[in-house]
Design a protein around this motif. Structure first.
Motif, PDB file in Angstrom:
ATOM      1  N   MET A  24       0.831  -1.212   0.000  1.00  0.00           N
ATOM      2  CA  MET A  24       0.000   0.000   0.000  1.00  0.00           C
ATOM      3  C   MET A  24       0.864   1.260   0.000  1.00  0.00           C
ATOM      4  SD  MET A  24      -3.310  -0.940   2.386  1.00  0.00           S
ATOM      5  CE  MET A  24      -2.409  -1.594   3.788  1.00  0.00           C
ATOM      6  N   LEU A  25       1.949   1.255   0.761  1.00  0.00           N
ATOM      7  CA  LEU A  25       2.839   2.417   0.784  1.00  0.00           C
ATOM      8  C   LEU A  25       3.498   2.636  -0.580  1.00  0.00           C
ATOM      9  CD1 LEU A  25       4.553   2.012   4.278  1.00  0.00           C
ATOM     10  CD2 LEU A  25       2.826   3.696   3.612  1.00  0.00           C
ATOM     11  N   GLU A  26       3.847   1.533  -1.231  1.00  0.00           N
ATOM     12  CA  GLU A  26       4.446   1.629  -2.565  1.00  0.00           C
ATOM     13  C   GLU A  26       3.468   2.267  -3.548  1.00  0.00           C
ATOM     14  OE1 GLU A  26       6.136  -1.339  -6.095  1.00  0.00           O
ATOM     15  OE2 GLU A  26       5.570  -2.154  -4.141  1.00  0.00           O
ATOM     16  N   LEU A  27       2.217   1.841  -3.473  1.00  0.00           N
ATOM     17  CA  LEU A  27       1.211   2.408  -4.368  1.00  0.00           C
ATOM     18  C   LEU A  27       1.001   3.893  -4.085  1.00  0.00           C
ATOM     19  CD1 LEU A  27      -0.939   2.152  -6.556  1.00  0.00           C
ATOM     20  CD2 LEU A  27      -2.552   1.379  -4.796  1.00  0.00           C
TER      21      LEU A  27
ATOM     22  N   LEU B 223      -5.936   0.564  -2.926  1.00  0.00           N
ATOM     23  CA  LEU B 223      -5.029   0.192  -1.843  1.00  0.00           C
ATOM     24  C   LEU B 223      -5.301  -1.235  -1.368  1.00  0.00           C
ATOM     25  CD1 LEU B 223      -5.042   3.507   0.218  1.00  0.00           C
ATOM     26  CD2 LEU B 223      -3.090   2.521  -1.008  1.00  0.00           C
ATOM     27  N   GLN B 224      -6.575  -1.602  -1.252  1.00  0.00           N
ATOM     28  CA  GLN B 224      -6.913  -2.954  -0.818  1.00  0.00           C
ATOM     29  C   GLN B 224      -6.502  -3.991  -1.862  1.00  0.00           C
ATOM     30  OE1 GLN B 224      -8.187  -3.761   2.397  1.00  0.00           O
ATOM     31  NE2 GLN B 224      -7.356  -1.689   2.480  1.00  0.00           N
ATOM     32  N   MET B 225      -6.669  -3.659  -3.130  1.00  0.00           N
ATOM     33  CA  MET B 225      -6.241  -4.569  -4.193  1.00  0.00           C
ATOM     34  C   MET B 225      -4.727  -4.749  -4.183  1.00  0.00           C
ATOM     35  SD  MET B 225      -8.785  -3.249  -7.236  1.00  0.00           S
ATOM     36  CE  MET B 225      -8.048  -4.305  -8.482  1.00  0.00           C
ATOM     37  N   LYS B 226      -4.000  -3.664  -3.936  1.00  0.00           N
ATOM     38  CA  LYS B 226      -2.551  -3.734  -3.859  1.00  0.00           C
ATOM     39  C   LYS B 226      -2.108  -4.562  -2.656  1.00  0.00           C
ATOM     40  CE  LYS B 226       1.703  -2.617  -4.999  1.00  0.00           C
ATOM     41  NZ  LYS B 226       2.342  -3.081  -6.249  1.00  0.00           N
TER      42      LYS B 226
ATOM     43  N   ASN C 197       1.313   6.816  -6.622  1.00  0.00           N
ATOM     44  CA  ASN C 197       0.091   7.560  -6.922  1.00  0.00           C
ATOM     45  C   ASN C 197      -0.570   8.016  -5.622  1.00  0.00           C
ATOM     46  OD1 ASN C 197      -2.290   8.624  -7.887  1.00  0.00           O
ATOM     47  ND2 ASN C 197      -3.199   6.637  -8.416  1.00  0.00           N
ATOM     48  N   PRO C 198      -0.243   9.204  -5.137  1.00  0.00           N
ATOM     49  CA  PRO C 198      -0.819   9.700  -3.877  1.00  0.00           C
ATOM     50  C   PRO C 198      -2.338   9.813  -3.895  1.00  0.00           C
ATOM     51  CG  PRO C 198       1.075  11.018  -4.536  1.00  0.00           C
ATOM     52  CD  PRO C 198       0.746  10.142  -5.699  1.00  0.00           C
ATOM     53  N   ASP C 199      -2.925   9.798  -5.090  1.00  0.00           N
ATOM     54  CA  ASP C 199      -4.382   9.909  -5.189  1.00  0.00           C
ATOM     55  C   ASP C 199      -5.080   8.547  -5.234  1.00  0.00           C
ATOM     56  OD1 ASP C 199      -4.297  12.708  -5.262  1.00  0.00           O
ATOM     57  OD2 ASP C 199      -3.889  12.699  -7.413  1.00  0.00           O
ATOM     58  N   ALA C 200      -4.317   7.477  -5.061  1.00  0.00           N
ATOM     59  CA  ALA C 200      -4.927   6.141  -5.097  1.00  0.00           C
ATOM     60  C   ALA C 200      -6.038   6.039  -4.055  1.00  0.00           C
ATOM     61  CB  ALA C 200      -3.861   5.085  -4.821  1.00  0.00           C
TER      62      ALA C 200
END
Length: 294
Positions: free
Chosen positions: A243-246, A258-261, A250-253
Motif C-alpha cells: 500500500m505504501l508503494e502504491l 489500496l486494498q487490491m494492492k 500515486n498519492p491519489d490512489a
C-alpha cells in the motif's frame, strides 16, 4: 477444500516439508493466501488469534469467508485458532467451524499445561477438530525472548507431554520469538534440540515466530522436522509495504486500489514463502470434483 489441520500436517510430517500458517484478518489476506497456495499447488493454513478476532476478524464474518474461498480451492485449507488460552475462545472457534485449535498454556506450570491441553483435546477431538499445543515458551522479540535457552522445549518432558495430552501437533521453542526483532538481528536456532525433538516425537512440529527468522533458518528448520510455520508480522508488513508503494507512485490512489494492492502483495509474499518451505507442488489435482490427485 476445508480440511483438518491434522491431515495437512500428517502429510507434511511424513514427507518432510513445511506448511505456512498465516494470520489473516480480512478477505484480502485470506483470498491472497489461498489463491497463492492454489497456484503453487500447496496446502495452506489460515489462522487468527483471539485478539485479532475481537478487534477485527469477527468469527461470524470471517469464518464464512474462509469456508467459501476454501471450498473453491483445489488444495487443502485449514482454519486454525492461534494462541487460544481461554476455554470460551476454544469452544467458540470449534462451534464456528475451525478445523484446528491451538491451546497455549505454555506460560503455566507444566502440570497445568497438561491439564488444560487435555481438556481442549477432549472437547475438540469428538468434533473432528485437531489440537496444537505448546511446550517451552515462545516469547516476544521486543522483550529479548528467544535469545537464551531458559524457555526452550525439553525433549524428555515433550515425550511425556504428548503421551499424556494426545495433542496432534506441538509448538516447540528453539530460539524464535514473536513480533519484530531488532534491526539486523537474526535469531540463532537450536537445531540440535530440534533434531532430538523430532527423533523422540515423530509428529508434526510447529515453529512460532517465523517472521524475521531468515530464509536460511527456515529451510534448515523444515529440513530438521518443522512442519508448520506461523507467520503474522511479515504478512502484515507485506500488505503495508504494498500500500505504501502504491501511495508513493500515486498519492491519489483510492481505498479500493489500496486494498487490491495489499491483496496482491500478500499473494506474492505467500508464493515466495511456499517455495522457501517446500510445500509447492504437493497437491496437483486432475479432477477437483472427484478429488483424484496426480
Amino acid at each position: 477444500m476445508l480440511v483438518s489441520m491434522k491431515s495437512i500436517l500428517d502429510d507434511a510430517n511424513e514427507n518432510y516439508y513445511g506448511v505456512m500458517s498465516m494470520n489473516s484478518i480480512n478477505i484480502e489476506m485470506v483470498r491472497g493466501g489461498i489463491e497463492a497456495a492454489s497456484e503453487e499447488h500447496s496446502p495452506i493454513i489460515i489462522q487468527m488469534g483471539p485478539g485479532q478476532i475481537g478487534k477485527h476478524a469477527h468469527l461470524a464474518e470471517i469464518v464464512p469467508v474462509v469456508k467459501e474461498l476454501a471450498a473453491k480451492a483445489p488444495v487443502p485449507v485449514a482454519l486454525n485458532l492461534d494462541h487460544g488460552s481461554k476455554l470460551d475462545d476454544e469452544i467458540a472457534a470449534i462451534q464456528a467451524g475451525f478445523t484446528n485449535v491451538m491451546i497455549d498454556a505454555s506460560s503455566l506450570p507444566y502440570e497445568e499445561n497438561i491439564q488444560k491441553t487435555k481438556t481442549i483435546v477432549s472437547l475438540a477431538h469428538p468434533m473432528g477438530v485437531s489440537v496444537e499445543a505448546e511446550l517451552g515458551h515462545v516469547g516476544q522479540a521486543a522483550d529479548g525472548d528467544g535469545i537464551t535457552d531458559d524457555l526452550y522445549t525439553n525433549v524428555e518432558q515433550a515425550k511425556d507431554f504428548v503421551a499424556r495430552t494426545g495433542c496432534d501437533a506441538l509448538a516447540v521453542a528453539i530460539g524464535t520469538a514473536h513480533g519484530n526483532y531488532p534491526k539486523g538481528f537474526v535469531p540463532k536456532l537450536d537445531f540440535d534440540r530440534l533434531h532430538e525433538l523430532k527423533e523422540a516425537l515423530q509428529m508434526p512440529l510447529v515453529l512460532h515466530g517465523g517472521s524475521g527468522s531468515g530464509e536460511g533458518n527456515l529451510k534448515k528448520a523444515v529440513a530438521g522436522g518443522i512442519n508448520k510455520i506461523n507467520v503474522c508480522t511479515d504478512a502484515f508488513a507485506a500488505a503495508k509495504a504494498g500500500m505504501l508503494e502504491l501511495l508513493e507512485e500515486n498519492p491519489d490512489a483510492d481505498f479500493l486500489a489500496l486494498q487490491m494492492k495489499a491483496e496482491a502483495s500478500v499473494k506474492a509474499f505467500v508464493k515466495d514463502y511456499i517455495h522457501i518451505i517446500g510445500s509447492n507442488d504437493r497437491y496437483v489435482f486432475t479432477d477437483f470434483e472427484s478429488g483424484s490427485q496426480e
